[in-house]
Design an enzyme around this catalytic site. Structure first.
Site, PDB file in Angstrom:
ATOM      1  N   GLY A  79       0.694  -1.104   0.086  1.00  0.00           N
ATOM      2  CA  GLY A  79      -0.059   0.050  -0.065  1.00  0.00           C
ATOM      3  C   GLY A  79       0.984   1.069  -0.007  1.00  0.00           C
ATOM      4  O   GLY A  79       2.086   1.085  -0.336  1.00  0.00           O
ATOM      5  N   GLU A 111      -9.114  -1.685  -0.015  1.00  0.00           N
ATOM      6  CA  GLU A 111      -8.268  -1.996   1.041  1.00  0.00           C
ATOM      7  C   GLU A 111      -9.331  -3.215   1.855  1.00  0.00           C
ATOM      8  O   GLU A 111     -10.242  -2.416   2.345  1.00  0.00           O
ATOM      9  CB  GLU A 111      -7.752  -1.128   1.901  1.00  0.00           C
ATOM     10  CG  GLU A 111      -6.874   0.104   1.149  1.00  0.00           C
ATOM     11  CD  GLU A 111      -6.162   1.106   1.724  1.00  0.00           C
ATOM     12  OE1 GLU A 111      -5.858   0.536   3.324  1.00  0.00           O
ATOM     13  OE2 GLU A 111      -6.075   1.976   1.249  1.00  0.00           O
ATOM     14  N   HIS A 124      -9.264 -11.515  11.351  1.00  0.00           N
ATOM     15  CA  HIS A 124      -8.438 -12.711  11.560  1.00  0.00           C
ATOM     16  C   HIS A 124      -7.137 -12.371  12.060  1.00  0.00           C
ATOM     17  O   HIS A 124      -6.610 -11.474  11.294  1.00  0.00           O
ATOM     18  CB  HIS A 124      -8.660 -13.775  10.571  1.00  0.00           C
ATOM     19  CG  HIS A 124      -7.857 -15.118  10.879  1.00  0.00           C
ATOM     20  ND1 HIS A 124      -8.239 -15.782  11.718  1.00  0.00           N
ATOM     21  CD2 HIS A 124      -6.801 -15.394  10.328  1.00  0.00           C
ATOM     22  CE1 HIS A 124      -7.558 -16.933  11.732  1.00  0.00           C
ATOM     23  NE2 HIS A 124      -6.430 -16.596  10.837  1.00  0.00           N
ATOM     24  N   ARG A 161     -21.119   2.376   5.520  1.00  0.00           N
ATOM     25  CA  ARG A 161     -21.088   3.917   5.489  1.00  0.00           C
ATOM     26  C   ARG A 161     -20.403   4.547   4.378  1.00  0.00           C
ATOM     27  O   ARG A 161     -19.268   4.099   4.122  1.00  0.00           O
ATOM     28  CB  ARG A 161     -20.925   4.446   6.849  1.00  0.00           C
ATOM     29  CG  ARG A 161     -19.566   4.042   7.210  1.00  0.00           C
ATOM     30  CD  ARG A 161     -18.887   4.544   8.525  1.00  0.00           C
ATOM     31  NE  ARG A 161     -17.794   4.059   8.975  1.00  0.00           N
ATOM     32  CZ  ARG A 161     -16.605   4.990   8.705  1.00  0.00           C
ATOM     33  NH1 ARG A 161     -16.308   5.862   7.519  1.00  0.00           N
ATOM     34  NH2 ARG A 161     -15.436   4.394   9.079  1.00  0.00           N
ATOM     35  N   LYS A 164     -15.546   9.227   5.712  1.00  0.00           N
ATOM     36  CA  LYS A 164     -15.563  10.282   6.605  1.00  0.00           C
ATOM     37  C   LYS A 164     -14.269  10.798   6.875  1.00  0.00           C
ATOM     38  O   LYS A 164     -13.401  10.096   6.840  1.00  0.00           O
ATOM     39  CB  LYS A 164     -16.315   9.847   7.771  1.00  0.00           C
ATOM     40  CG  LYS A 164     -17.711   9.891   7.781  1.00  0.00           C
ATOM     41  CD  LYS A 164     -18.153   9.777   9.239  1.00  0.00           C
ATOM     42  CE  LYS A 164     -19.186   8.282   9.422  1.00  0.00           C
ATOM     43  NZ  LYS A 164     -19.462   8.095  10.772  1.00  0.00           N
ATOM     44  N   PHE A 169     -12.257  12.277  10.103  1.00  0.00           N
ATOM     45  CA  PHE A 169     -12.239  12.111  11.651  1.00  0.00           C
ATOM     46  C   PHE A 169     -11.493  13.306  12.303  1.00  0.00           C
ATOM     47  O   PHE A 169     -10.406  13.541  11.618  1.00  0.00           O
ATOM     48  CB  PHE A 169     -11.949  10.732  12.069  1.00  0.00           C
ATOM     49  CG  PHE A 169     -13.012   9.811  11.716  1.00  0.00           C
ATOM     50  CD1 PHE A 169     -14.030   9.489  12.398  1.00  0.00           C
ATOM     51  CD2 PHE A 169     -12.655   9.082  10.642  1.00  0.00           C
ATOM     52  CE1 PHE A 169     -15.096   8.742  12.039  1.00  0.00           C
ATOM     53  CE2 PHE A 169     -13.616   8.121  10.336  1.00  0.00           C
ATOM     54  CZ  PHE A 169     -14.727   8.065  10.751  1.00  0.00           C
TER      55      PHE A 169
HETATM   56  P1  ADP Z   1       0.370  -1.383   3.138  1.00  0.00           P
HETATM   57  O1  ADP Z   1       0.434  -0.023   3.261  1.00  0.00           O
HETATM   58  O2  ADP Z   1       1.311  -2.232   2.699  1.00  0.00           O
HETATM   59  O3  ADP Z   1      -1.123  -1.916   2.788  1.00  0.00           O
HETATM   60  P2  ADP Z   1      -0.594  -2.234   5.814  1.00  0.00           P
HETATM   61  O4  ADP Z   1       0.050  -1.367   7.110  1.00  0.00           O
HETATM   62  O5  ADP Z   1      -2.297  -1.764   5.640  1.00  0.00           O
HETATM   63  O6  ADP Z   1       0.359  -1.965   4.887  1.00  0.00           O
HETATM   64  O7  ADP Z   1      -0.705  -3.738   6.343  1.00  0.00           O
HETATM   65  C1  ADP Z   1      -1.227  -4.687   5.225  1.00  0.00           C
HETATM   66  C2  ADP Z   1      -0.419  -6.012   5.055  1.00  0.00           C
HETATM   67  O8  ADP Z   1      -0.796  -6.528   6.382  1.00  0.00           O
HETATM   68  C3  ADP Z   1      -1.142  -6.860   4.321  1.00  0.00           C
HETATM   69  O9  ADP Z   1      -0.745  -6.754   2.853  1.00  0.00           O
HETATM   70  C4  ADP Z   1      -0.730  -8.231   4.824  1.00  0.00           C
HETATM   71  O10 ADP Z   1       0.214  -8.716   4.045  1.00  0.00           O
HETATM   72  C5  ADP Z   1      -0.617  -7.779   6.241  1.00  0.00           C
HETATM   73  N1  ADP Z   1      -1.520  -8.667   7.016  1.00  0.00           N
HETATM   74  C6  ADP Z   1      -1.731  -9.274   7.946  1.00  0.00           C
HETATM   75  N2  ADP Z   1      -2.903  -9.433   8.837  1.00  0.00           N
HETATM   76  C7  ADP Z   1      -3.860  -8.828   7.938  1.00  0.00           C
HETATM   77  C8  ADP Z   1      -5.233  -8.831   8.215  1.00  0.00           C
HETATM   78  N3  ADP Z   1      -5.731  -9.323   9.096  1.00  0.00           N
HETATM   79  N4  ADP Z   1      -5.971  -8.287   7.420  1.00  0.00           N
HETATM   80  C9  ADP Z   1      -5.299  -7.625   6.048  1.00  0.00           C
HETATM   81  N5  ADP Z   1      -3.859  -7.697   6.043  1.00  0.00           N
HETATM   82  C10 ADP Z   1      -3.289  -8.159   7.130  1.00  0.00           C
HETATM   83 MG    MG Z   2      -3.016  -1.392   3.434  1.00  0.00          MG
END
Ligand code: ADP
Ligand code: MG
Length: 155
Positions: free
Chosen positions: A15, A79, A84, A104, A107, A109
């Protein structure tokens, strides 16, 4: 809500470092190509549904369709926060989702605390809704039981 249920499959990519994981709410991002394949008139906001990583178990999820700051907010981002606890990150894996309901609109915050508590409420709402028969039945959808190696977008 138009377009629901919506089925989607694609690779999990990096991301744009909003620090979702630091907030305790990591969001698995879809690639630009997958986001482009969404209906262009789908509303931004918070949705819920079911998600599965690779050939793993199907879990409840909340999903945000928002404006992508990386592209000056002219493109959307999608996203998925899977409800889990995973042992490891799963970048590069195939994420399959079905979006079954809408919570929703997006928004702004005033504080981080307000944002986090809104997301926690979204998660509770998603959990409740997904236990209802009309949403629960999609957990068992054949979409989540494709033969290994078969990757299809938008089915
Ligand atoms: P990014 O900006 O790279 O998306 P995030 O802080 O949003 O980083 O973390 C996303 C990553 O965390 C996912 O790509 C996945 O590999 C990992 N991850 C671990 N647990 C979860 C979860 N419960 N739901 C979604 N992503 C998860
Ligand atoms: Mg992310």
């Amino acid at each position: 809500m138009r377009h629901l249920p919506y089925f989607c499959r694609g690779e999990v990519v990096k991301g744009f470092g909003r620090g979702s994981k630091e907030l305790g709410i990591p969001t698995a991002n879809f690639s630009e190509q997958v986001v482009e394949s969404f209906p262009s008139d789908i509303s931004t906001g918070i949705y819920y549904g079911w998600a599965c990583v690779g050939n793993g178990d199907v879990h409840k999820m909340v999903l945000s369709i928002g404006w992508n700051p990386f592209y000056k907010n002219i493109k959307k981002s999608v996203e998925t926060h899977i409800i889990h606890t995973f042992k490891e990150d799963f970048y590069g894996e195939i994420l399959s989702i079905v979006i079954t309901g809408y919570i929703r609109p997006e928004k702004n915050f005033d504080s981080l605390e307000a944002l986090i508590s809104a997301i926690q409420e979204d998660i509770e709402e998603a959990k409740r809704q997904l236990d209802l028969p009309e949403h629960l039945k999609l957990k068992e959808d054949n979409f989540f039981h494709l033969p290994k190696g078969k990757i299809v977008n938008n089915h």
